[in-house]
Design an enzyme around this catalytic site. Structure first.
Site, PDB file in Angstrom:
ATOM      1  N   GLU A 165     109.409  18.564  55.350  1.00 43.87           N
ATOM      2  CA  GLU A 165     108.653  18.559  54.123  1.00 43.87           C
ATOM      3  C   GLU A 165     107.142  17.604  53.708  1.00 43.87           C
ATOM      4  OE1 GLU A 165     109.803  19.832  50.865  1.00 43.87           O
ATOM      5  OE2 GLU A 165     110.882  21.673  52.266  1.00 43.87           O
ATOM      6  N   GLU A 383     115.857  25.274  55.924  1.00 44.43           N
ATOM      7  CA  GLU A 383     116.688  25.194  54.836  1.00 44.43           C
ATOM      8  C   GLU A 383     115.823  26.571  54.236  1.00 44.43           C
ATOM      9  OE1 GLU A 383     115.423  21.412  52.321  1.00 44.43           O
ATOM     10  OE2 GLU A 383     115.518  19.891  53.291  1.00 44.43           O
TER      11      GLU A 383
END
Ligand code: BG6
Length: 484
Positions: A165, A383
């Site tokens: 991320e 995720e």
């Protein structure tokens, strides 16, 4: 009414974690400090209940028990990150043998149980000595670290991702200032996104130089946080605001990674406001020096999608204002507003968690289709999960909302697969309750409940449900699949 969704037999079922969130042992066996250890020590009041990651889940000592749990919970894969400061305590230079030994034990233990490791190089725990992704020396240190990991573990680890991320860590590290290194400067934030994406692309090239081109579904990727941005109303102003936010938060990362170039429209916007990053902005150009030794910088072998929630944007943004609900009190609203550009608002029809994260599986489907339309490549959901204030009552944790959440999102994944998206696996966030960054330990994501006093792991109701799903590969959907 019920429906069942059958996943392919080789679909990877697993969970994801990150080093800082579970390992603990932050001062043990030669590990160096990271920017997060330093932040938690200097600003304890910024973290819910002044929590810190010093012990976390003590996975450093309990890894064998945790691998045993993974086996019982049907895992065929496990995504975790290496701690850069555990391997290179100063970020570069001297290697910490105890760090290599720890990850050797973990990787070998996973393989013995038939669980394929999916390893992330960087999940936000930058070695403190390196300070920031603005540091001009960081690319060299990063490539040194990446090479160490690829050469040492690459014979056994066949799935890698470079960064976790980069969008979220830059947004909060350099724009909202809520995460270390606590900067609030849009220009510097954009430069850091570029430094990260450039570091990513060099590491991909380096991996391919060392290990060659992998079989489809293996090799090296990146885990991007992707949240579709929907206009808050039908007005053209809100449509423009949503398009801009989507450009900055999604396309700015997706297009370099998948297509080797920045989206021109976003670059134009940044140039106009003087925030375009400096450096080589064309990822597809031949490289004359460095890791890739000529030729074009390769793009990823696979893409990791971290998906939690969508956004809704309005052009009505009179101030710059950032706030995250870290208490889990639903009355505490999160705020994200950039003056004159866009502001995120709640969806009046949306369903929200106590931390004000909207639950919307359709947006996962939407993002998967967008990826398909940009480039056909293997995708992993790296995720996805829900933070809840789970409680242990008489040895049981009743988390039917988590089962409903994962059911809804896996159904969206299945639908996308039927529409041509090459999804190869799903890593639920997370194996166990862990250090949830600013949220401390109250926001629980695990299949395993972790008692904060004893650190004992107790499987939640979702754990046996997940094990059965992984065993059969068949998702049973009862209508309506609505999390409470
Ligand atoms: C992702 C991160 O942003 O979301 C994880 O990769 C994180 O590290 C997860 O824990 C959930 O976010 P949070 O802030 O609720 O822990």
């Amino acid at each position: 009414m019920s429906e069942s969704c059958r996943f392919p037999p080789d679909f990877v079922w697993g969970t994801a974690t990150a080093a800082l969130q579970i390992e603990g042992a932050t001062d043990l066996d030669g590990r160096g400090p990271s920017i997060w250890d330093d932040f938690c020590r200097r600003f304890p009041e910024r973290i819910h209940e002044r929590s810190h990651p010093e012990v976390a889940c003590d996975h450093y000592h309990r890894w064998a028990e945790d691998v045993g749990w993974m086996k019982r919970l049907g895992h065929s894969g496990y995504r975790f990150s290496l701690s850069w400061p555990r391997l290179l305590p100063q970020g570069k230079g001297a290697v910490n043998q105890a760090g290599l030994d720890f990850y050797d034990r973990l990787v070998d233990g996973l393989l013995e149980q038939g669980i394929a490791p999916n390893v992330t190089l960087y999940h936000w725990d930058l070695p403190l000595d390196l300070q920031s992704w603005e540091n001009p020396e960081i690319l060299q240190a990063w490539l040194e670290y990446a090479e160490l990991c690829f050469r040492h573990f690459g014979d056994r680890v066949k799935l890698w991702s470079t960064l976790n991320e980069p969008g979220w860590s830059t947004m909060h590290g350099y724009l909202t200032g809520l995460h270390p290194p606590c900067q609030r400067d849009p220009r510097r934030a954009m430069q850091v996104t570029h430094n990260l994406l450039w570091a990513h692309s060099r590491a991909v090239a380096l991996y391919h130089r060392i290990w060659g081109r992998p079989e489809p579904g293996l090799g090296i990727g990146i885990a991007l946080n992707l949240s579709p941005v929907h206009p808050a109303s039908d007005s053209p102003q809100d449509a423009d605001a949503a398009r801009l936010a989507d450009g900055l938060l999604n396309r700015w990362f997706l297009e370099p990674v998948l297509l080797g170039r920045y989206p021109e429209e976003v670059l134009e916007f940044l140039r106009a406001c003087g925030s375009a990053p400096h450096g080589d902005l064309d990822f597809a150009e031949p490289v004359s020096s460095g890791a890739s030794e000529g030729g074009s910088i390769p793009t990823v072998d696979w893409l990791g999608v971290n998906y939690y929630l969508p956004h809704h944007a309005t052009a009505d943004a009179p101030t710059t204002d950032f706030h995250l609900n870290i208490s889990g009190d639903p009355q505490e609203a999160s705020r994200f507003s950039i003056q004159g550009l866009f502001r995120f608002v709640q969806n009046p029809r949306g369903r929200y968690t106590d931390w004000n994260w909207e639950v919307d599986p359709d947006s996962l489907h939407e993002i998967l289709l967008r990826i398909r339309d940009l480039r056909r490549l293997p995708v992993y959901v790296t995720e996805n999960g829900i933070g809840l204030p789970d409680r242990l009552c008489e040895g049981q944790v009743e988390d039917s909302s988590r089962i409903a959440y994962v059911t809804g999102h896996l159904r969206a994944v299945h639908r996308a697969m039927q529409e041509g998206v090459d999804v190869r696996g799903y890593y639920m966030w997370s194996l166990m309750d862990n250090f949830s960054w600013l949220n401390g330990y109250r926001k629980r994501y695990g299949l395993l409940y972790v008692d904060r006093q004893t650190l004992q792991r107790t499987p939640k109701r979702s754990a046996s449900w997940f094990a059965e799903l992984a065993r059969t590969g068949v998702l049973q959907v009862q209508e309506p699949a609505s999390p409470s």
